[in-house]
Motif scaffolding. Structure first.
Motif, PDB file in Angstrom:
ATOM      1  N   TRP A  46      10.535  -8.828  -2.299  1.00 14.43           N
ATOM      2  CA  TRP A  46       9.258  -9.309  -1.738  1.00 14.43           C
ATOM      3  C   TRP A  46       9.284  -9.272  -0.227  1.00 14.43           C
ATOM      4  O   TRP A  46       8.286  -8.957   0.412  1.00 14.43           O
ATOM      5  CB  TRP A  46       8.959 -10.732  -2.229  1.00 14.43           C
ATOM      6  CG  TRP A  46       8.865 -10.815  -3.705  1.00 14.43           C
ATOM      7  CD1 TRP A  46       8.449  -9.819  -4.549  1.00 14.43           C
ATOM      8  CD2 TRP A  46       9.207 -11.923  -4.534  1.00 14.43           C
ATOM      9  NE1 TRP A  46       8.524 -10.260  -5.840  1.00 14.43           N
ATOM     10  CE2 TRP A  46       8.974 -11.535  -5.862  1.00 14.43           C
ATOM     11  CE3 TRP A  46       9.668 -13.200  -4.272  1.00 14.43           C
ATOM     12  CZ2 TRP A  46       9.198 -12.393  -6.938  1.00 14.43           C
ATOM     13  CZ3 TRP A  46       9.891 -14.054  -5.339  1.00 14.43           C
ATOM     14  CH2 TRP A  46       9.661 -13.654  -6.655  1.00 14.43           C
ATOM     15  N   GLY A  49       8.754  -5.794   0.655  1.00 18.12           N
ATOM     16  CA  GLY A  49       7.368  -5.449   0.338  1.00 18.12           C
ATOM     17  C   GLY A  49       6.432  -5.972   1.412  1.00 18.12           C
ATOM     18  O   GLY A  49       5.470  -5.313   1.807  1.00 18.12           O
ATOM     19  N   GLN A  53       4.411  -3.668   4.934  1.00 21.16           N
ATOM     20  CA  GLN A  53       2.965  -3.604   5.160  1.00 21.16           C
ATOM     21  C   GLN A  53       2.580  -3.967   6.578  1.00 21.16           C
ATOM     22  O   GLN A  53       1.417  -3.880   6.959  1.00 21.16           O
ATOM     23  CB  GLN A  53       2.250  -4.569   4.214  1.00 21.16           C
ATOM     24  CG  GLN A  53       2.465  -4.239   2.770  1.00 21.16           C
ATOM     25  CD  GLN A  53       1.740  -5.221   1.886  1.00 21.16           C
ATOM     26  OE1 GLN A  53       0.530  -5.166   1.747  1.00 21.16           O
ATOM     27  NE2 GLN A  53       2.476  -6.139   1.295  1.00 21.16           N
ATOM     28  N   ARG A  75       8.514  -0.647  -3.149  1.00 18.10           N
ATOM     29  CA  ARG A  75       7.150  -0.476  -3.664  1.00 18.10           C
ATOM     30  C   ARG A  75       6.827  -1.531  -4.704  1.00 18.10           C
ATOM     31  O   ARG A  75       5.748  -2.100  -4.720  1.00 18.10           O
ATOM     32  CB  ARG A  75       7.011   0.909  -4.308  1.00 18.10           C
ATOM     33  CG  ARG A  75       6.245   1.873  -3.440  1.00 18.10           C
ATOM     34  CD  ARG A  75       5.731   3.071  -4.200  1.00 18.10           C
ATOM     35  NE  ARG A  75       6.700   3.692  -5.069  1.00 18.10           N
ATOM     36  CZ  ARG A  75       7.542   4.674  -4.704  1.00 18.10           C
ATOM     37  NH1 ARG A  75       7.528   5.120  -3.484  1.00 18.10           N
ATOM     38  NH2 ARG A  75       8.386   5.184  -5.568  1.00 18.10           N
ATOM     39  N   LYS A  76       7.788  -1.782  -5.556  1.00 17.59           N
ATOM     40  CA  LYS A  76       7.589  -2.776  -6.603  1.00 17.59           C
ATOM     41  C   LYS A  76       7.329  -4.152  -5.991  1.00 17.59           C
ATOM     42  O   LYS A  76       6.430  -4.879  -6.413  1.00 17.59           O
ATOM     43  CB  LYS A  76       8.839  -2.832  -7.493  1.00 17.59           C
ATOM     44  CG  LYS A  76       8.681  -3.696  -8.707  1.00 17.59           C
ATOM     45  CD  LYS A  76       9.934  -3.649  -9.552  1.00 17.59           C
ATOM     46  CE  LYS A  76       9.893  -4.739 -10.614  1.00 17.59           C
ATOM     47  NZ  LYS A  76      11.203  -5.024 -11.172  1.00 17.59           N
ATOM     48  N   ARG A  78       6.064  -4.771  -3.137  1.00 15.26           N
ATOM     49  CA  ARG A  78       4.730  -4.761  -2.542  1.00 15.26           C
ATOM     50  C   ARG A  78       3.676  -4.991  -3.615  1.00 15.26           C
ATOM     51  O   ARG A  78       2.731  -5.762  -3.430  1.00 15.26           O
ATOM     52  CB  ARG A  78       4.506  -3.440  -1.836  1.00 15.26           C
ATOM     53  CG  ARG A  78       3.362  -3.446  -0.872  1.00 15.26           C
ATOM     54  CD  ARG A  78       3.453  -2.321   0.128  1.00 15.26           C
ATOM     55  NE  ARG A  78       3.667  -1.038  -0.498  1.00 15.26           N
ATOM     56  CZ  ARG A  78       4.626  -0.172  -0.160  1.00 15.26           C
ATOM     57  NH1 ARG A  78       5.456  -0.450   0.807  1.00 15.26           N
ATOM     58  NH2 ARG A  78       4.759   0.964  -0.797  1.00 15.26           N
ATOM     59  N   HIS A  79       3.845  -4.322  -4.739  1.00 16.71           N
ATOM     60  CA  HIS A  79       2.874  -4.494  -5.825  1.00 16.71           C
ATOM     61  C   HIS A  79       2.880  -5.918  -6.365  1.00 16.71           C
ATOM     62  O   HIS A  79       1.836  -6.484  -6.660  1.00 16.71           O
ATOM     63  CB  HIS A  79       3.165  -3.507  -6.956  1.00 16.71           C
ATOM     64  CG  HIS A  79       2.873  -2.092  -6.557  1.00 16.71           C
ATOM     65  ND1 HIS A  79       3.463  -1.014  -7.169  1.00 16.71           N
ATOM     66  CD2 HIS A  79       2.063  -1.588  -5.601  1.00 16.71           C
ATOM     67  CE1 HIS A  79       3.023   0.101  -6.589  1.00 16.71           C
ATOM     68  NE2 HIS A  79       2.179  -0.223  -5.639  1.00 16.71           N
ATOM     69  N   GLU A  80       4.065  -6.475  -6.467  1.00 13.11           N
ATOM     70  CA  GLU A  80       4.144  -7.850  -6.972  1.00 13.11           C
ATOM     71  C   GLU A  80       3.456  -8.814  -6.017  1.00 13.11           C
ATOM     72  O   GLU A  80       2.792  -9.752  -6.442  1.00 13.11           O
ATOM     73  CB  GLU A  80       5.611  -8.250  -7.175  1.00 13.11           C
ATOM     74  CG  GLU A  80       6.205  -7.605  -8.407  1.00 13.11           C
ATOM     75  CD  GLU A  80       7.708  -7.827  -8.517  1.00 13.11           C
ATOM     76  OE1 GLU A  80       8.254  -7.503  -9.562  1.00 13.11           O
ATOM     77  OE2 GLU A  80       8.326  -8.299  -7.546  1.00 13.11           O
ATOM     78  N   GLU A  82       1.002  -8.013  -4.015  1.00 11.65           N
ATOM     79  CA  GLU A  82      -0.432  -7.768  -4.133  1.00 11.65           C
ATOM     80  C   GLU A  82      -1.005  -8.464  -5.354  1.00 11.65           C
ATOM     81  O   GLU A  82      -2.129  -8.934  -5.365  1.00 11.65           O
ATOM     82  CB  GLU A  82      -0.703  -6.257  -4.230  1.00 11.65           C
ATOM     83  CG  GLU A  82      -0.815  -5.620  -2.858  1.00 11.65           C
ATOM     84  CD  GLU A  82      -0.624  -4.109  -2.908  1.00 11.65           C
ATOM     85  OE1 GLU A  82      -0.742  -3.518  -4.001  1.00 11.65           O
ATOM     86  OE2 GLU A  82      -0.349  -3.526  -1.847  1.00 11.65           O
ATOM     87  N   ALA A  83      -0.200  -8.522  -6.400  1.00  9.59           N
ATOM     88  CA  ALA A  83      -0.646  -9.164  -7.634  1.00  9.59           C
ATOM     89  C   ALA A  83      -0.507 -10.677  -7.557  1.00  9.59           C
ATOM     90  O   ALA A  83      -0.768 -11.382  -8.525  1.00  9.59           O
ATOM     91  CB  ALA A  83       0.149  -8.616  -8.811  1.00  9.59           C
TER      92      ALA A  83
END
Ligand SMILES: [Zn+2]
Length: 109
Positions: A46, A49, A53, A75-76, A78-80, A82-83
Motif C-alpha cells: 500500500w 501504491g 501515485q 500495481r496491486k 494501488r488497486h487495493e 483505490e478500492a
C-alpha cells in the motif's frame, strides 16, 4: 512484543545508487528500504501504491528497482487503495505488527 529476525533491507538497484551519482538520493532510497523492511507485506504494497501515485514520483519499474518489490505488487497495492482496502480484514493486516490496538476512534464531525 516479540521481534522476528532482523529484516533484510533491500539494496537499491537504481542507476543513481549503482553509480553513486547522488549521495542524497542514495540515502533517501536506503531510508525508503529501511522503512519498508519494517512493514508487513500488505503495508509495503500500500505504501508503494500510494507513493507511486504522487506527482513526480518514480515509475513502477523504477520503484521496483529501488525497493525490490515487484511491479505487479505495486500495481496491486494501488488497486487495493483505490478500492478503499475494503476487502481486507483488520485481523489479517494486524497479525504481524503486534503494536498498538486498532484505533477505535472514527473521525468525528
Ligand atoms: Zn537508488
Amino acid at each position: 512484543m516479540t521481534r522476528e529476525a532482523k529484516p533484510v533491507i533491500h539494496q537499491c538497484e537504481c542507476d543513481i545508487c549503482r553509480t553513486g551519482a547522488d549521495a542524497e538520493i542514495a540515502r533517501h532510497h536506503h531510508q525508503m528500504n529501511l522503512f519498508l523492511s519494517r512493514l508487513s507485506e500488505s503495508q509495503r504494497r500500500w505504501h508503494l501504491g500510494l507513493i507511486s501515485q504522487k506527482p513526480g514520483s518514480p515509475s513502477d519499474r523504477e520503484l521496483s528497482k529501488i525497493t525490490g518489490v515487484d511491479e505487479k505488487t505495486i500495481r496491486k497495492g494501488r488497486h487495493e487503495l483505490e478500492a478503499g482496502l475494503v476487502e481486507l480484514s483488520y485481523d489479517r493486516q494486524r497479525r504481524e505488527g503486534g503494536g498498538r490496538p486498532p484505533a477505535e476512534k472514527k473521525t468525528r464531525r
